[in-house]
Write an enzyme that holds these catalytic residues in place. Sequence first.
Site: not given
Length: 281
Positions: A102, A66, A151, A87, A17
Amino acid sequence: MKKLYAVIGNPIGHSMSPIMHNDLFSFYQIDASYLPFQIKSEDLKDAVDGFKAIGIGGFNVTVPHKTAIIPLLDEVDELAASIGAVNTVVNENGRLKGYNTDGPGFLKGLQAFMSGAASKKILLIGAGGAARAIYFTLAMEKPEAIDIANRTVAKAQRLIDDCPYSVKSEACTLEEAGRKLGEYDLVVQTTSIGMAPKIADQPLDLSNIKKHSHVCDIIYNPLETKLLQDASNRGANVQNGIDMFVYQGALAFEKWTGIFPDVERMRENVLKQLGGLHVNR
């Protein structure tokens, strides 16, 4: 007087960034600097107080801060509050307001790749923080359905239950998702499976994927994961994580400066840092 912008996280040395945003400040002739700060969790409040005291223009937030930063801010945008993660922070006349770019950054990148999410049947792989931001954002786009494969199915179901936006969704195992892969117009991979150094791994079998469907993997190291290679070989259109990274940064830059920047310039800058020559879109 020169404005200060920053990114905070722990670790932070790998962040691309600073190079991306400092190039934009130079390109748009804005008297500002963007610096990385490695902040330990126990020092987060002091860091935020310090940023506020010196009048920082804004800053980005990455792992592991965050969620922890939310109670330290003066205000949080509705989408960021529903996701439970910030963020991007903007200093609005001395008040620090948090946003999440995001999910919107992923959507902007997706719209550059295909027509968008409306009326599409979508499979989201993973149920972590990135999946949450993307799921909530896509849910507002009126897709036909968004199923989540993970999962741990219970974690996927919790994500569905938490979503404040109305969307048809089912939680399933990765094996179940693989069996009905032909139903989906868009597959979005949000886990770390396939990231360097374990580049031979992929989260599910693509034998049943629909030809000409779209497959996005938010990983960009490597630029083409095993999942994307396999999907491309089976006739799908593929996109890696560069666009999401670039657009989330572009949206942050816009919130700080009022300028939506040149995303192609940003992409090329990121690619130079990664040592890549091109990106599949």
